[in-house]
Design a protein around this motif. Structure first.
Motif, PDB file in Angstrom:
ATOM      1  N   ILE A   1       0.863  -1.195   0.000  1.00 49.43           N
ATOM      2  CA  ILE A   1       0.000   0.000   0.000  1.00 49.43           C
ATOM      3  C   ILE A   1       0.883   1.223   0.000  1.00 49.43           C
ATOM      4  CG2 ILE A   1      -2.201   0.771   1.009  1.00 49.43           C
ATOM      5  CD1 ILE A   1      -1.351  -0.868   3.476  1.00 49.43           C
ATOM      6  N   PRO A   2       0.726   2.072  -1.027  1.00 49.53           N
ATOM      7  CA  PRO A   2       1.559   3.273  -1.052  1.00 49.53           C
ATOM      8  C   PRO A   2       1.105   4.258   0.032  1.00 49.53           C
ATOM      9  CG  PRO A   2       0.318   2.986  -3.109  1.00 49.53           C
ATOM     10  CD  PRO A   2      -0.188   1.987  -2.148  1.00 49.53           C
ATOM     11  N   VAL A   3       2.037   4.760   0.807  1.00 48.87           N
ATOM     12  CA  VAL A   3       1.727   5.720   1.853  1.00 48.87           C
ATOM     13  C   VAL A   3       1.659   7.118   1.247  1.00 48.87           C
ATOM     14  CG1 VAL A   3       2.578   6.739   4.001  1.00 48.87           C
ATOM     15  CG2 VAL A   3       2.906   4.307   3.551  1.00 48.87           C
ATOM     16  N   PRO A   4       0.635   7.873   1.543  1.00 47.98           N
ATOM     17  CA  PRO A   4       0.523   9.206   0.927  1.00 47.98           C
ATOM     18  C   PRO A   4       1.488  10.203   1.545  1.00 47.98           C
ATOM     19  CG  PRO A   4      -1.370   8.769   2.317  1.00 47.98           C
ATOM     20  CD  PRO A   4      -0.545   7.533   2.343  1.00 47.98           C
ATOM     21  N   ASP A   5       2.736   9.918   1.481  1.00 47.15           N
ATOM     22  CA  ASP A   5       3.774  10.845   1.925  1.00 47.15           C
ATOM     23  C   ASP A   5       5.047  10.436   1.179  1.00 47.15           C
ATOM     24  OD1 ASP A   5       5.834  12.197   3.117  1.00 47.15           O
ATOM     25  OD2 ASP A   5       4.981  12.062   5.127  1.00 47.15           O
ATOM     26  N   PRO A   6       5.466  11.263   0.234  1.00 46.66           N
ATOM     27  CA  PRO A   6       6.579  10.852  -0.632  1.00 46.66           C
ATOM     28  C   PRO A   6       7.841  10.529   0.152  1.00 46.66           C
ATOM     29  CG  PRO A   6       5.984  13.160  -0.997  1.00 46.66           C
ATOM     30  CD  PRO A   6       4.927  12.577  -0.125  1.00 46.66           C
ATOM     31  N   VAL A   7       8.078  11.244   1.244  1.00 41.17           N
ATOM     32  CA  VAL A   7       9.309  11.014   1.999  1.00 41.17           C
ATOM     33  C   VAL A   7       9.298   9.612   2.595  1.00 41.17           C
ATOM     34  CG1 VAL A   7      10.798  11.912   3.807  1.00 41.17           C
ATOM     35  CG2 VAL A   7       9.340  13.482   2.512  1.00 41.17           C
ATOM     36  N   VAL A   8       8.191   9.280   3.248  1.00 41.91           N
ATOM     37  CA  VAL A   8       8.067   7.962   3.849  1.00 41.91           C
ATOM     38  C   VAL A   8       8.025   6.885   2.770  1.00 41.91           C
ATOM     39  CG1 VAL A   8       6.630   6.514   5.324  1.00 41.91           C
ATOM     40  CG2 VAL A   8       6.793   8.973   5.770  1.00 41.91           C
TER      41      VAL A   8
ATOM     42  N   LEU B   1      13.856   3.807 -20.207  1.00 47.78           N
ATOM     43  CA  LEU B   1      13.502   4.392 -21.503  1.00 47.78           C
ATOM     44  C   LEU B   1      13.477   5.916 -21.483  1.00 47.78           C
ATOM     45  CD1 LEU B   1      10.552   1.959 -22.306  1.00 47.78           C
ATOM     46  CD2 LEU B   1      12.954   1.709 -22.951  1.00 47.78           C
ATOM     47  N   GLY B   2      13.417   6.517 -20.313  1.00 50.34           N
ATOM     48  CA  GLY B   2      13.492   7.962 -20.203  1.00 50.34           C
ATOM     49  C   GLY B   2      12.296   8.737 -20.732  1.00 50.34           C
ATOM     50  N   MET B   3      11.149   8.094 -20.816  1.00 48.92           N
ATOM     51  CA  MET B   3       9.982   8.842 -21.310  1.00 48.92           C
ATOM     52  C   MET B   3       9.334   9.619 -20.166  1.00 48.92           C
ATOM     53  SD  MET B   3       7.611   5.548 -21.586  1.00 48.92           S
ATOM     54  CE  MET B   3       7.455   4.501 -20.154  1.00 48.92           C
ATOM     55  N   ALA B   4       8.525  10.608 -20.548  1.00 50.94           N
ATOM     56  CA  ALA B   4       7.756  11.345 -19.549  1.00 50.94           C
ATOM     57  C   ALA B   4       6.465  10.586 -19.282  1.00 50.94           C
ATOM     58  CB  ALA B   4       7.443  12.740 -20.053  1.00 50.94           C
ATOM     59  N   ILE B   5       5.927  10.721 -18.053  1.00 50.64           N
ATOM     60  CA  ILE B   5       4.667  10.042 -17.727  1.00 50.64           C
ATOM     61  C   ILE B   5       3.687  11.044 -17.142  1.00 50.64           C
ATOM     62  CG2 ILE B   5       3.569   8.286 -16.270  1.00 50.64           C
ATOM     63  CD1 ILE B   5       6.053   6.627 -16.392  1.00 50.64           C
ATOM     64  N   LEU B   6       2.462  11.031 -17.666  1.00 49.09           N
ATOM     65  CA  LEU B   6       1.371  11.750 -17.011  1.00 49.09           C
ATOM     66  C   LEU B   6       0.522  10.695 -16.310  1.00 49.09           C
ATOM     67  CD1 LEU B   6      -0.345  14.260 -16.417  1.00 49.09           C
ATOM     68  CD2 LEU B   6      -1.546  13.853 -18.563  1.00 49.09           C
ATOM     69  N   PHE B   7       0.519  10.723 -14.989  1.00 53.54           N
ATOM     70  CA  PHE B   7      -0.132   9.672 -14.229  1.00 53.54           C
ATOM     71  C   PHE B   7      -1.416  10.208 -13.613  1.00 53.54           C
ATOM     72  CE2 PHE B   7      -0.862   6.331 -11.294  1.00 53.54           C
ATOM     73  CZ  PHE B   7      -0.183   5.236 -11.784  1.00 53.54           C
TER      74      PHE B   7
ATOM     75  N   VAL C   1      -0.319   6.583  -4.500  1.00 52.08           N
ATOM     76  CA  VAL C   1       0.348   6.267  -5.760  1.00 52.08           C
ATOM     77  C   VAL C   1       1.145   7.473  -6.256  1.00 52.08           C
ATOM     78  CG1 VAL C   1      -0.049   5.621  -8.154  1.00 52.08           C
ATOM     79  CG2 VAL C   1      -1.365   4.533  -6.340  1.00 52.08           C
ATOM     80  N   ILE C   2       0.552   8.652  -6.101  1.00 52.62           N
ATOM     81  CA  ILE C   2       1.250   9.887  -6.491  1.00 52.62           C
ATOM     82  C   ILE C   2       2.545  10.022  -5.702  1.00 52.62           C
ATOM     83  CG2 ILE C   2       1.117  12.419  -6.364  1.00 52.62           C
ATOM     84  CD1 ILE C   2      -0.757  11.599  -8.440  1.00 52.62           C
ATOM     85  N   ALA C   3       2.427   9.811  -4.388  1.00 55.17           N
ATOM     86  CA  ALA C   3       3.603   9.936  -3.522  1.00 55.17           C
ATOM     87  C   ALA C   3       4.683   8.948  -3.939  1.00 55.17           C
ATOM     88  CB  ALA C   3       3.211   9.699  -2.068  1.00 55.17           C
ATOM     89  N   ASP C   4       4.255   7.816  -4.452  1.00 53.13           N
ATOM     90  CA  ASP C   4       5.203   6.773  -4.815  1.00 53.13           C
ATOM     91  C   ASP C   4       6.039   7.137  -6.031  1.00 53.13           C
ATOM     92  OD1 ASP C   4       6.254   4.154  -4.322  1.00 53.13           O
ATOM     93  OD2 ASP C   4       5.230   3.499  -6.138  1.00 53.13           O
TER      94      ASP C   4
END
Lengths: 341, 661, 315
Positions: free
Chosen positions: A259-266, B538-544, B551-554
């Motif tokens: 599960i991705p945690v909503p905090d990029p640092v963590v 591959l070095g492409m750009a991604i619009l997610f 998922v954004i944080a990831d």
């Protein structure tokens, strides 16, 4: 746990016989739920986590006896309800209710919202007028306006209708409410409203929840104890905090790390365990330990023997060979093991 | 007349079977109160209904209206053409055709109504029992119905009527037997569908008795399809009855029926007075048509009929651009790979146009990963589809803006030029892997197609590259997969195949629209890892595009938050999570339950997202915002950029909001 | 191949029910079959008693059915009351005639429906679409026997282009056969083509809004490829289903159309038998017509399975 559990299952099993024949001529059997032991203390929440195909929704239907049980027992509030007929179950139904995943499909589109909300009351023989008065109180309780009573389901938003679904479940003052993914169809902001409402209601009414979801963060947030299901079996069960902080089963560990945690640092500094492959079909589960085909710590013994249940001193029960064979963990967290390459 | 005809021809099923199929779509549709009145407000069904009422009245009062005894022979009037004496002329025995037509209507309508009533009642009882109880009872009933349906209906009716002999009662008996099978199958099929609906399970969980569930839950949800099928069924009975009486199996002569009038006109008058064919012929055709139009109208008012879908236009695979604002001028120097400027998209419906995307601007540099996050209805998917010009038109149309990809404005391109960009410059991965691949073609052929659309590639080279691509996205045993069809693969594997197709021509930008939402968490983790690795390699750009801040944080470098069609905040990902500046962003962060933060109360964003056709002026979040002031509601709020970040909030400067915990 | 076998096996219970239905139908006829067999109302009581024994009328119901079915399987459906000829022999002569009519009508329907349906589906509300909608609404409102009469009136009586009735075997003279079969085939095929056309149009319109079509556009598919290959291939499945459902209408309609055009097929044979209450013939005709429908539906079903990988290739 000192108090008598509100719900207890012993070796609960549900097999579905499928159409067609296997090569050997036998009918294929889908082992949806396979020997589940659970116990829910009054006034608490037991979270049930699993991916699709884990059998968690079937389990929900089994404990409410909405389908026949293949083997094992279901004990609700001291009564063994495993073999009761639909007729004998009816008087007990007011004590146990169900909240569905999709609010729209769980309300009759041809009936007004109030008609569905009072149905459990009407089934207990409560008069129409009395049921309606109760419905008004219930709508106050779940934070819905009175004019929503006479609307049709399509005229309410998903969040509003899910509140009505909760009102329906609470109408008979149940002791146990089974929640089958009650917030997964809702958007984040609405989801938070419903989760808070459920927690408030539990505090006020002393309800017991069996809370089923695939979202571990949601389950962690609401549960006292958590059971993790994989291919019809509970692979780990224990107090929520212990289970999250010190998972003892590799599947729980992987699930938590996924599960991705909503905090990029963590999130970016966390160790990651990415499992191989996907959950196998419950119609042909692997031999021995069911998780072995995806387990990073798999050993020879895992294919040969079903792992026994290991119970740790702080009450976490695990089905994993790591705790009894090889370099035994004996209840310690699987996090202490280095990941093999 | 043509237009009316064309409008109603759309939906009329030809056989009872087709009516059954069509009607089955209507299980579990919302009840519409006053459906009958709304039916009569439509011109076609109103005319049809009026016609049928007139025919019914004429039939009932035939003895009063008819100028002659229908069987009265009058040799001098043989084949008399229509005149004031004989409104529709007279037949070979001088019998008045108008009078015979009226009496014939009695036969046709009696038979039709009687048969449908009998067949519907029987079908309802038998079908409900079979459908709801299931098991062995169901099995036997359906075997018998299947057997019954194996007889061509007309042949069965002929045989039964033939054996019983002519006569109205025998015709009713024969046709009831014929029609009961199809209707039983409809009721049973619909009951089976309804039985599996969660709301029926809810009734069982509530402890309701089976009888109550059947009467209050199952039956009301079967009613609409049954009414529709019965209406079309009447037309079918009428047709069959005319056929039987044409063959002499209707009422015994000299009694009139439309079918035997037709036979008489053909046998006796074909060469002398062929116009006589049209007297009963038109009566039959009009009446059948009227019932069909009525059934079609019922289908429209009782549910979402096909006719609404029929209003669709041609699908040309390209969103139309109808600008109401002039596009912004191209910037002189631009380091962006993709630059969306002032994009607005409207959906046109009967209620008018609603703007689902309003003035969106967003830039993506080469190799960068940008997240677009929002709840359902925020316009994030429409924005991403607009880049590919893939918003279906109609109802969608782009009404303002520019989308510059490598300096070229994609909104100015024609189909062929856009086609060259798709799959080579920009590729897209969609949400639902289960339906994103063509079920009729193998994985190999779809991967090869993705390459051959843009380059001349030999068959073997395409195959080699396909294997390479499958390997790249981590699919084991690629050679075997090439020969398989999508349905043989799991959801996770299908999404990998879709990604492989998107990568076939090494695009510079990959748009991923909720690519992991339909997948389990452990599989989601696999796909996210894959995307990260692919981008590294591959070095492409991604619009997610996603609703999931985790998922954004990831994986994102920068993120834009959308609410109600607008971007409300944009910032570097660490910045946005640590110091959100828009109350909506902060609200989303607080509303997400987190593994680490159990027991805490979630912050709640009260209320609902405003509807696209009723957007508030001023700040669109004002009604749900804890920091709202009068300034928020007065006039348009702009997205204000400061450095690399931007926020659409008048109080952004003064608020300090809670970030990720 | 296994699939074909599976379908064939699945037909067996249907066949049993159909044969049972046919048998039952005749058993329920009012009147004593022994009286008929013994020569009608003038028969002596002895002759009737003898007939009862000959016909095994005193056996149990199911043993009578068993005997009848056994005979039917061996190609014995009894003798016509009227002509005293073998019913099976008579049927054998007429089946090819009816089949040739059905095949001709289906060909006409498909040849008309496919181009019109595809063009309408590609340009909903375009000219072709509007035109074919008017056509199909007329095709539905006018029953095939009425259309047959009008065709005879116009093309045979008024214009004299084609014969009003009659039949020549295809084997004797294909040109003559065509002349006789054109009008009946049109009368029978028009409604089928309307249904097919409409289904094809609807399927194509639906298909072009699916996710996988969006994928096909997204990888840079040309209009010809996306619509012509991906769209059409997937739209053909529901169209084939509709053709299967139309088989019943074709077989039933053939009876009426044969009668009008005096084509010596199963229909005219059966109608003749009905007027003369010739039970063995009625029984034989119903059985064979039901078999024709079952076999044709099966053929459509198998075709459907063959072009649809989901059915053909197991997961």
């Amino acid at each position: 746990m000192s108090a008598e559990p509100i719900l207890r299952t012993e070796g609960l099993t549900k097999h579905f016989t499928l159409r067609g024949r296997r090569r050997d001529g036998a009918r294929p059997v889908l082992r949806a739920v396979d020997g589940v032991d659970l116990s829910l203390a009054p006034g608490t929440t037991l979270g049930l986590v699993g991916e699709s195909g884990s059998g968690k929704s079937t389990l929900a239907r089994l404990v409410l006896r909405l389908m026949p049980v293949t083997a094992g027992r279901v004990v609700f509030d001291g009564d063994d309800i495993t073999d009761l007929s639909a007729r004998d179950l009816r008087p007990l139904r007011h004590g146990m209710q169900l909240v569905f995943q999709d609010p729209y499909s769980s309300f009759d589109p041809q009936a007004t919202v109030v008609d569905s909300v009072v149905e459990p009351l009407r089934a207990q023989g409560v008069s129409a007028a009395e049921a309606r008065t109760r419905a008004r109180d219930l709508f106050d309780l779940v934070g819905l306006a009175q004019d929503h009573l006479e609307r049709y389901p399509r005229e309410l938003s998903g969040g509003q209708l899910q509140r009505a679904g909760i009102a329906r479940a609470l109408s008979t003052n149940p002791k146990l409410v089974v929640m089958d993914e009650p917030v997964s169809a809702l958007d984040v902001s609405t989801q938070a409203q419903v989760i808070n409402l459920l927690q408030d209601l539990q505090g006020e009414l002393g309800l017991s929840f069996l809370f089923i979801a695939h979202d571990l963060a949601v389950v962690r947030h609401v549960s006292d104890r958590i059971a993790v299901m994989y291919l019809g079996q509970v692979v780990e069960e224990g107090p929520a905090e212990a289970l999250y902080e010190h998972p003892t089963h590799p599947y729980t560990q992987a699930l938590l790390s996924a599960i991705p945690v909503p905090d990029p640092v963590v999130q970016r500094s966390r160790p990651r365990i990415v499992l191989r492959g996907e959950i196998p079909s419950p119609a042909s589960p692997p031999s021995g330990c069911r998780f072995r085909t995806r387990c990073p710590f798999v050993m020879d013994v895992c294919a040969e023997e079903e792992p026994p249940v290991h119970e740790s001193p702080d009450g976490v029960r695990t089905r994993c060979h790591l705790h009894v064979t090889g370099p035994t963990l004996a209840g310690a967290s699987v996090n202490t093991l280095a990941l093999p390459d | 007349m043509d237009e009316l005809l064309a409008h109603h021809a759309e939906n009329i099923p030809i056989t009872p079977d087709e009516a059954v199929e069509a009607a089955a779509e209507f299980a579990a549709l919302p009840r519409r109160r006053g459906a009958f009145l709304r039916l009569l407000r439509r011109p076609g069904p109103a005319v049809a209904f009026g016609y049928l009422v007139v025919i019914a009245l004429a039939a009932i009062f035939a003895p009063v209206i008819a100028p002659y005894d229908p069987n009265q022979i009058d040799v001098p009037s043989r084949f008399a053409p229509p005149s004031w004496d004989h409104l529709l002329g007279a037949d070979d025995l001088g019998r008045d055709l108008f009078s015979r037509l009226l009496y014939g209507a009695r036969v046709s309508l009696t038979v039709s109504v009687a048969v449908i009533v009998i067949a519907t009642v029987v079908a309802l009882v038998v079908g409900l029992v079979a459908g709801y109880s299931g098991g062995a009872v169901d099995n036997v009933i359906m075997r018998v119905a299947d057997g019954g349906l194996s007889f061509p209906p007309l042949v069965l009716a002929l045989a039964v009527a033939g054996i019983l002999g002519p006569g109205v009662v025998n015709v009713i008996a024969a046709l009831s037997i014929v029609f009961v099978f199809g209707l039983t199958r409809l009721v049973r099929g619909t009951a089976l569908v309804v039985r599996e609906e969660p709301f029926v399970e809810a009734s069982r969980a509530a402890g309701s008795r089976t009888r109550r569930i059947l009467v209050h839950r199952v039956f009301p949800n079967i009613r609409s399809p049954l009414i529709i099928a019965a209406t079309f069924g009447i037309a079918g009975v009428l047709l069959a009855e005319a056929g039987l009486s044409y063959l002499g199996l209707g009422p015994r002569p000299p009694a009139a029926s439309w079918g035997n009038m037709l036979r008489n006109a053909y046998d006796r008058g074909l060469y002398k007075a062929s116009w006589q064919l049209f007297v009963p012929g038109l009566a039959i055709a009009f009446t059948i048509y009227a019932f069909n139009v009525l059934g079609d109208g019922l289908r429209d008012v009782l549910g979402v009929g096909r006719s609404r879908r029929a209003k669709r236009r041609e699908r040309r695979g390209m969103t139309t651009v109808e600008r109401v604002r002039t596009p912004p001028a191209a910037p002189t120097s631009d380091d962006a790979l993709l630059r969306i400027e002032d994009l607005s998209v409207e959906f046109v419906s009967e209620r008018g146009a609603s703007r689902v995307v309003e003035g969106v601007s967003l830039a993506i540099r080469p190799g960068e990963t940008v997240g677009l996050v929002g709840e359902s209805g925020s316009g994030k998917t429409v924005t991403s589809l607009s880049v590919m010009r893939l918003v279906p038109s109609p109802p969608g149309r782009i009404v303002s803006g520019a989308i510059r990809f490598e300096g070229r404005n994609l909104l100015d391109l024609d189909f062929e030029a856009m086609r060259e960009v798709r799959g080579t410059g920009i590729s897209m991965v969609f949400q639902d892997p289960m339906t994103s691949l063509d079920p009729s073609f193998t994985i190999g052929s779809q991967l090869a197609e993705a390459q051959r659309l843009h380059r001349k590639v030999s068959r073997s080279a395409a195959r080699a590259r396909s294997i390479e691509l499958l390997d790249l996205v981590g699919i084991p045993a690629p050679e075997t997969r090439l020969r398989q069809y999508p349905h043989q693969l799991s959801g996770g594997l299908r999404q990998r195949v879709v990604i492989a197709m998107a990568l076939a021509n090494e695009p510079r930008l990959l748009i991923a629209d909720e690519p992991t939402t339909a997948l389990d968490v452990t599989v989601q983790a696999q796909i996210l890892d894959l995307l990260k690795r692919l981008q590294r390699e591959l070095g492409m750009a991604i619009l997610f595009v996603t609703h999931d801040l985790g998922v954004i944080a990831d994986l994102c470098d920068r993120v834009a938050v959308m609410y109600a069609g607008q971007i409300v905040e944009e910032a570097a990902v660490e910045e946005l999570f640590a110091h959100p500046r828009h109350p909506y962003t902060a609200g989303l962060l607080g509303a997400m339950p987190q593994v680490g933060g159990a027991g805490e109360r979630l912050t709640v964003i009260p209320g609902q997202v405003p509807m696209a056709h009723a957007m508030p002026g001023g700040c669109r979040f004002a009604d749900r915002c804890a920091f709202v002031t009068d300034a928020c509601r007065s006039g348009r709020i702009d997205l204000v950029a400061t450095g690399a970040a931007a926020v659409r909030c008048v109080r952004a400067g003064e608020l300090t909001l809670q970030g990720a915990r | 191949m296994r699939l074909v076998v599976r379908r064939l096996v699945a037909v067996v219970p249907t066949l049993l029910i159909v044969t049972f239905g046919v048998f039952l139908m005749v058993k329920l006829v009012p009147g004593d079959p022994a009286v008929n067999a013994a020569g009608g109302l003038s028969a002596t009581p002895e002759a009737i008693a003898q007939a009862r024994v000959d016909l095994h009328l005193d056996d149990s119901f199911f043993s009578q059915y068993g005997r009848w079915l056994g005979n039917a399987v061996q190609g014995d459906l009894g003798e016509s009351y009227q002509s005293r000829t073998s019913v099976v022999d008579d049927l054998a002569k007429r089946v090819p005639v009816t089949l040739s009519l059905i095949v001709a009508a289906t060909l006409f329907a498909v040849l008309l429906a496919v181009p019109l349906g595809v063009l309408s589906g590609l340009r909903p509300n375009g000219g072709v679409d509007q035109g074919s909608r008017v056509f199909s609404s007329l095709a539905i409102a006018v029953p095939n026997f009425l259309l047959a009469l009008i065709l005879v009136l116009v093309f045979a009586v008024r214009l004299g282009w084609l014969p009003p009735s009659g039949y020549t075997k295809f084997g004797d003279s294909p040109a003559e056969w065509l002349k006789f079969i054109v009008l009946p085939a049109i009368a029978l095929g028009v409604a089928v083509s309307a249904a097919l056309m409409r289904q094809l149009r609807a399927a194509l319109v639906d298909e072009l809004d699916t996710n996988h079509i969006r994928t096909a556009w997204a990888i840079g598919g040309s209009r010809r490829r996306v619509v012509g290959i991906h769209g059409l291939k997937n739209a053909s499945s529901p169209a084939i289903t509709i053709l299967g459902l139309q088989v019943a209408a074709l077989v039933g309609g053939a009876v009426l159309v044969e009668q009008i055009f005096a084509i010596p097929g199963l229909g005219t044979y059966m109608l003749g038998a009905i007027t003369q209450a010739d039970l063995p013939v009625i029984q034989g005709c119903v059985l064979v017509l039901a078999l024709v429908q079952i076999v044709l539906s099966l053929a459509v079903d198998i075709t459907y399975a063959l072009i649809n990988p989901k059915v053909r290739v197991a997961t």
